[in-house]
Motif scaffolding. Structure first.
Motif, PDB file in Angstrom:
ATOM      1  N   UNK A   1      47.262  34.025  38.442  1.00 32.09           N
ATOM      2  CA  UNK A   1      46.382  33.660  39.774  1.00 32.09           C
ATOM      3  C   UNK A   1      45.491  34.495  40.720  1.00 32.09           C
ATOM      4  N   UNK A   2      44.504  34.216  41.200  1.00 30.71           N
ATOM      5  CA  UNK A   2      43.159  34.075  40.229  1.00 30.71           C
ATOM      6  C   UNK A   2      42.951  34.541  38.236  1.00 30.71           C
TER       7      UNK A   2
ATOM      8  N   UNK B   1      48.493  65.376  19.512  1.00 27.84           N
ATOM      9  CA  UNK B   1      47.326  63.947  19.733  1.00 27.84           C
ATOM     10  C   UNK B   1      48.095  62.978  20.208  1.00 27.84           C
ATOM     11  N   UNK B   2      46.864  62.141  21.198  1.00 30.91           N
ATOM     12  CA  UNK B   2      47.693  61.204  22.186  1.00 30.91           C
ATOM     13  C   UNK B   2      46.397  60.405  22.699  1.00 30.91           C
ATOM     14  N   UNK B   3      46.643  59.352  23.418  1.00 34.64           N
ATOM     15  CA  UNK B   3      45.227  58.808  23.896  1.00 34.64           C
ATOM     16  C   UNK B   3      44.917  57.995  25.727  1.00 34.64           C
ATOM     17  N   UNK B   4      44.144  57.980  26.064  1.00 36.57           N
ATOM     18  CA  UNK B   4      43.952  57.446  26.996  1.00 36.57           C
ATOM     19  C   UNK B   4      43.930  56.377  26.711  1.00 36.57           C
ATOM     20  N   UNK B   5      44.400  55.287  27.895  1.00 36.37           N
ATOM     21  CA  UNK B   5      44.279  53.931  28.271  1.00 36.37           C
ATOM     22  C   UNK B   5      43.653  53.840  29.493  1.00 36.37           C
ATOM     23  N   UNK B   6      42.722  52.656  29.095  1.00 40.40           N
ATOM     24  CA  UNK B   6      42.256  52.141  30.075  1.00 40.40           C
ATOM     25  C   UNK B   6      42.369  50.629  30.530  1.00 40.40           C
ATOM     26  N   UNK B   7      42.291  49.917  31.534  1.00 41.95           N
ATOM     27  CA  UNK B   7      41.753  48.487  31.438  1.00 41.95           C
ATOM     28  C   UNK B   7      40.375  48.321  32.940  1.00 41.95           C
ATOM     29  N   UNK B   8      39.868  47.393  32.790  1.00 45.68           N
ATOM     30  CA  UNK B   8      38.465  47.542  34.081  1.00 45.68           C
ATOM     31  C   UNK B   8      38.622  45.505  34.154  1.00 45.68           C
ATOM     32  N   UNK B   9      38.398  45.030  35.141  1.00 50.28           N
ATOM     33  CA  UNK B   9      38.107  44.089  35.126  1.00 50.28           C
ATOM     34  C   UNK B   9      37.774  43.289  36.541  1.00 50.28           C
ATOM     35  N   UNK B  10      37.624  42.014  36.570  1.00 47.30           N
ATOM     36  CA  UNK B  10      37.628  41.167  37.685  1.00 47.30           C
ATOM     37  C   UNK B  10      38.014  40.095  37.940  1.00 47.30           C
ATOM     38  N   UNK B  11      38.535  39.646  39.036  1.00 46.39           N
ATOM     39  CA  UNK B  11      39.310  38.389  39.675  1.00 46.39           C
ATOM     40  C   UNK B  11      38.021  37.948  40.968  1.00 46.39           C
ATOM     41  N   UNK B  12      37.921  36.504  40.642  1.00 42.67           N
ATOM     42  CA  UNK B  12      38.007  36.029  39.724  1.00 42.67           C
ATOM     43  C   UNK B  12      37.741  36.210  38.809  1.00 42.67           C
TER      44      UNK B  12
ATOM     45  N   UNK C   1      33.411  36.432  41.555  1.00 46.22           N
ATOM     46  CA  UNK C   1      34.595  37.444  41.727  1.00 46.22           C
ATOM     47  C   UNK C   1      34.454  38.540  42.968  1.00 46.22           C
ATOM     48  N   UNK C   2      35.203  38.563  43.576  1.00 49.20           N
ATOM     49  CA  UNK C   2      35.804  39.577  45.005  1.00 49.20           C
ATOM     50  C   UNK C   2      36.376  40.295  44.263  1.00 49.20           C
ATOM     51  N   UNK C   3      37.279  40.974  43.539  1.00 46.03           N
ATOM     52  CA  UNK C   3      37.773  42.191  43.655  1.00 46.03           C
ATOM     53  C   UNK C   3      37.250  42.866  41.537  1.00 46.03           C
ATOM     54  N   UNK C   4      36.849  43.909  41.839  1.00 39.24           N
ATOM     55  CA  UNK C   4      36.562  44.570  40.250  1.00 39.24           C
ATOM     56  C   UNK C   4      37.892  45.923  40.612  1.00 39.24           C
TER      57      UNK C   4
ATOM     58  N   UNK D   1      49.930  46.172  33.412  1.00 37.28           N
ATOM     59  CA  UNK D   1      51.040  46.027  34.006  1.00 37.28           C
ATOM     60  C   UNK D   1      50.196  46.158  35.508  1.00 37.28           C
ATOM     61  N   UNK D   2      49.784  47.555  35.358  1.00 41.32           N
ATOM     62  CA  UNK D   2      49.313  47.874  36.723  1.00 41.32           C
ATOM     63  C   UNK D   2      48.078  46.885  37.392  1.00 41.32           C
ATOM     64  N   UNK D   3      47.145  46.512  36.658  1.00 42.45           N
ATOM     65  CA  UNK D   3      46.471  45.436  36.743  1.00 42.45           C
ATOM     66  C   UNK D   3      46.810  44.209  37.330  1.00 42.45           C
ATOM     67  N   UNK D   4      47.425  43.448  36.623  1.00 41.05           N
ATOM     68  CA  UNK D   4      47.943  42.040  37.397  1.00 41.05           C
ATOM     69  C   UNK D   4      48.587  42.326  38.411  1.00 41.05           C
ATOM     70  N   UNK D   5      49.450  43.799  38.900  1.00 45.98           N
ATOM     71  CA  UNK D   5      49.738  43.675  40.289  1.00 45.98           C
ATOM     72  C   UNK D   5      48.125  44.112  41.345  1.00 45.98           C
ATOM     73  N   UNK D   6      47.922  44.183  40.775  1.00 51.05           N
ATOM     74  CA  UNK D   6      47.184  44.319  41.485  1.00 51.05           C
ATOM     75  C   UNK D   6      45.744  43.314  42.258  1.00 51.05           C
ATOM     76  N   UNK D   7      45.234  42.855  40.907  1.00 46.84           N
ATOM     77  CA  UNK D   7      45.161  41.018  41.196  1.00 46.84           C
ATOM     78  C   UNK D   7      45.756  40.138  42.240  1.00 46.84           C
ATOM     79  N   UNK D   8      47.447  40.389  41.778  1.00 46.73           N
ATOM     80  CA  UNK D   8      48.271  39.244  42.101  1.00 46.73           C
ATOM     81  C   UNK D   8      49.177  39.945  44.435  1.00 46.73           C
ATOM     82  N   UNK D   9      48.197  41.024  44.500  1.00 43.85           N
ATOM     83  CA  UNK D   9      48.916  42.172  45.614  1.00 43.85           C
ATOM     84  C   UNK D   9      47.833  41.828  46.507  1.00 43.85           C
ATOM     85  N   UNK D  10      46.512  42.066  46.498  1.00 47.82           N
ATOM     86  CA  UNK D  10      45.387  41.396  46.985  1.00 47.82           C
ATOM     87  C   UNK D  10      45.508  39.768  47.136  1.00 47.82           C
TER      88      UNK D  10
END
Length: 689
Positions: free
Chosen positions: A611-612, A638-649, A653-656, A675-684
């Motif tokens: 939430x949000x 061989x490795x992978x790059x892991x990414x996430x983009x998002x916005x909230x609410x 939206x007020x946060x990207x 995990x990082x995305x969750x904390x970024x949105x909740x802390x904001x």
């Protein structure tokens, strides 16, 4: 008889001629001396006062001094970068100061202060030693006559003597070196760090015996709210290093002195013209012998302008702390052993203001990790499926698919002579997909099928494929509308544009397979700041906004409690995406379902309870680790790059945000970006309610 007459005659001439000659010479001398006495008397009586005034004549020179640099504040007015005032011992060099005078001043000062944070070189010690004429005479006596006036050979001989210097003599040598290197009538700092009250008092008591020495105030940069974004803020040169050699001519033309301190990187450098302020000026009056008689302040100067940043110090600390904690977890699990770091960035999608900029760099060889917020603008990575929103948008705007007809077959791609190109899920999982569902389950096949139609390719499975030569240009032009592959224009130097892979092989043939990879984010490399600009464009309805980190410029009151704003940054729209609101809603629906959907192949359902509400897109892309000790290894890891983009609410939206974890073990990927995305949105949300 004739003989005696001749001699008598000659003797008679000498007696009579010699006195006459002497009288003539003496007469001339007397006349000249009388004329000289008369001339001196005339000059003394007529011009005596003028000559006296000429002897006592003084010269006036205007010199300038630096002022404290401007302060940087966070978005809530907290000091991010300030100036710590330090007491200092100064020296102003006269116009005709001799080496002996400098030696005497340095020796005298060493009785009252000590310098322990600097070490004199052998060269400095030798030069100080030779400034004493008695010492020079001793050393000259040990050299051949032809070498006795050669300073370098004298110094070399002093070094060979292996003289044992006392602590005071070492301090004196450092002072001697500083004063000797000072420009005429310029003021330098002899000691401006760790100056004790006792040292200050002793120097103050003996100022009359120390010509040119004074007591003043110096400053140094301080970071009262931590240094997690110091790499973004940048650094300032020291008085010793002075102007950077690369930009020396530029600064000299701008009126700087060689020993001026200037911003050498990032915000300190980008806003140097504002942060430096205007120098104070003083009139230095010197006697005819070059000694300084008086110094008058003409202009007190103006401290540098204050910068208010868009970053909230508290939020910045939380994001940086979360990123480091999660990355350390990835290291502990073995997932990030070959990773070169992790990055996270938050932006206001309605304005372009950067809210947090975090990063860590990791050295796989040493396993050491350091803060590196700058990686968000100068590190490029293949981002994977996170960019699929731009692909779907391009398909809609170019009428490859439509609002009523956006279903494509989910049939794997079989290129001749190549491995099958498919999605993560098993072949045959879906017979066909519409655009929102393709985003939800992150279908690579859908994006490739879309690209084939978009560039008007001709394709027969396992047998034949043809694409026009402008195929890459077509897809990249679409990505660039969202800022992918383009410098964002953020107000920081050093931003890179990313890396575009080669469109053609060595024989000039178009790389058809790579074009398909490009369509689902597995070919070109982008920066984290480009990624957050892209998702912000989707969040705000289609306005590609220039990211910025300086919100306003102003002046700080003398008591340091108020900021008077002179300039406020306004949002800058770089491009408006030409989609309809219904076309935009197709992408938004897909991003919402990535988190909140019910399909078992959804990739970010772990964020459903946040939430949000969050909408977003995950991504993974294949990459490799090349051991720097064996760069030509034909079998890199061989490795992978892991990414996430998002916005909230999800609505208004007020946060990207964008999170990038490059170089993870594909078998231990986990959900670190989520995990990082969750904390970024909740802390904001907690900070801004």
């Amino acid at each position: 008889m004739d003989y005696f007459r001749k001699n008598n005659g000659t003797g008679s001439n000498k007696k009579s001629s010699t006195p006459i000659r002497m009288k003539i010479i003496l007469g001339v001398i007397l006349v000249l001396f009388s004329l000289l006495i008369g001339q001196l008397a005339y000059l003394q009586l007529s011009y005596g006062s003028k000559f006296k005034a000429e002897v006592e004549k003084t010269d006036s020179t205007v010199v300038s001094s630096q002022v404290p640099r401007g302060v940087m504040y966070d978005s809530r007015g907290r000091v991010l970068v300030g100036n710590k005032a330090n007491n200092a011992i100064t020296y102003t060099k006269g116009a005709s100061t001799s080496s002996l005078q400098i030696y005497n001043i340095s020796t005298a000062l060493s009785n009252y202060i000590s310098i322990t944070d600097e070490k004199p070189t052998d060269e400095m010690l030798a030069e100080y030693y030779l400034a004493n004429q008695d010492n020079t005479t001793k050393i000259q006596a040990k050299l051949p006559k032809n070498d006795r006036q050669d300073q370098q050979k004298l110094i070399a001989e002093v070094k060979r003597e292996h003289i044992k210097y006392t602590a005071k003599e070492k301090t004196a040598a450092i002072i001697f070196n500083k004063i000797s290197g000072a420009y005429t009538l310029s003021t330098i700092y002899v000691k401006n760090k760790n100056l004790t009250d006792k040292e200050l008092a002793q120097v103050g008591e003996h100022l009359s015996e120390l010509p040119g020495v004074g007591i003043g105030t110096d400053w140094e940069r301080s970071y009262p709210n931590g240094s997690s974004i110091q790499s973004i803020i940048g650094s300032v040169s020291t008085e010793k290093s002075g102007l950077p050699s690369d930009d020396l001519e530029y600064y000299l033309v701008q009126g700087y002195s060689r020993n001026d301190r200037v911003g050498t990187s990032y915000l300190e450098k980008e806003y140097e013209a504002l942060l430096k302020g205007s120098k104070s000026t003083s009139e230095v009056i010197t006697k005819s012998n070059g000694d300084i008689q008086q110094t008058k302040t003409v202009y007190k100067g103006q401290a540098g302008a204050s910068l208010m940043l868009t970053i909230d110090a508290k939020y910045q600390k939380k994001v940086q702390s979360t990123l480091k904690s999660v990355f350390n977890s990835a290291l502990s699990s073995g997932a990030a052993s070959y990773s070169n770091g992790a990055y996270a960035i938050a932006m206001n999608p309605q304005t372009g203001a950067l809210l947090a900029v975090a990063g860590v760099s990791h050295n796989p060889k040493t396993n050491k990790t350091v803060d590196n917020a700058l990686g968000v603008i100068n590190q490029s990575f293949v981002m994977g499926s996170a960019v699929k929103g731009a692909t779907v948008a391009g398909g809609l705007m170019n009428h490859v698919i439509s609002l009523t007809n956006n279903t494509l077959p989910d049939t794997a791609i079989y290129l001749p002579g190549s491995a099958v190109k498919k999605s993560v899920y098993p072949i045959g999982t879906f017979s066909s997909l519409d655009a929102p569902t393709a985003l939800e389950v992150s279908s690579n096949i859908y994006m490739m099928q879309l690209a084939l139609r978009w560039v008007h390719a001709k394709y027969v499975p396992k047998e034949y494929i043809w694409m026009p030569n402008n195929a890459f240009e077509t897809i990249r032009r679409n990505f660039s509308m969202f800022g992918l592959g383009q410098r964002t224009g953020v107000d920081l130097p050093g931003e890179v544009s990313g890396i575009a892979g080669s469109a053609f092989d060595a024989q000039g043939r178009i790389r058809s397979g790579s074009l398909l990879d490009l369509a689902y984010g597995n070919f070109d490399a982008y920066t984290p700041i480009q990624l957050v600009q892209y998702v912000s464009t989707i969040a705000n309805g289609g306005y590609r906004l220039q990211p910025y980190i300086v919100q306003s410029v102003g002046k700080t009151s003398q008591d340091g409690k108020k900021i008077y704003i002179d300039y406020n940054k306004k949002p800058n729209v770089q491009q408006q995406i030409p989609w309809t609101s219904d076309e935009l809603n197709v992408i938004r629906q897909g991003f919402y379902r990535v988190v909140h959907g019910t399909n078992g192949w959804g990739t970010a359902h772990k964020l459903k309870d946040v939430k949000p509400s969050i909408s977003g897109k995950t991504g993974t892309a294949q990459t490799f680790y090349y051991d720097p000790d064996h760069p030509y290894n034909k079998h890199p890891r061989e490795l992978i790059n892991a990414t996430f983009v998002g916005y909230a609410p999800s609505q208004n939206p007020k946060l990207a945000i964008a999170v990038v974890f490059p170089g993870l073990d594909p078998d231990l990927e986990g959900s670190y970006t989520l995990q990082v995305a969750r904390e970024m949105v909740q802390d904001y949300s907690k900070l801004y309610k």
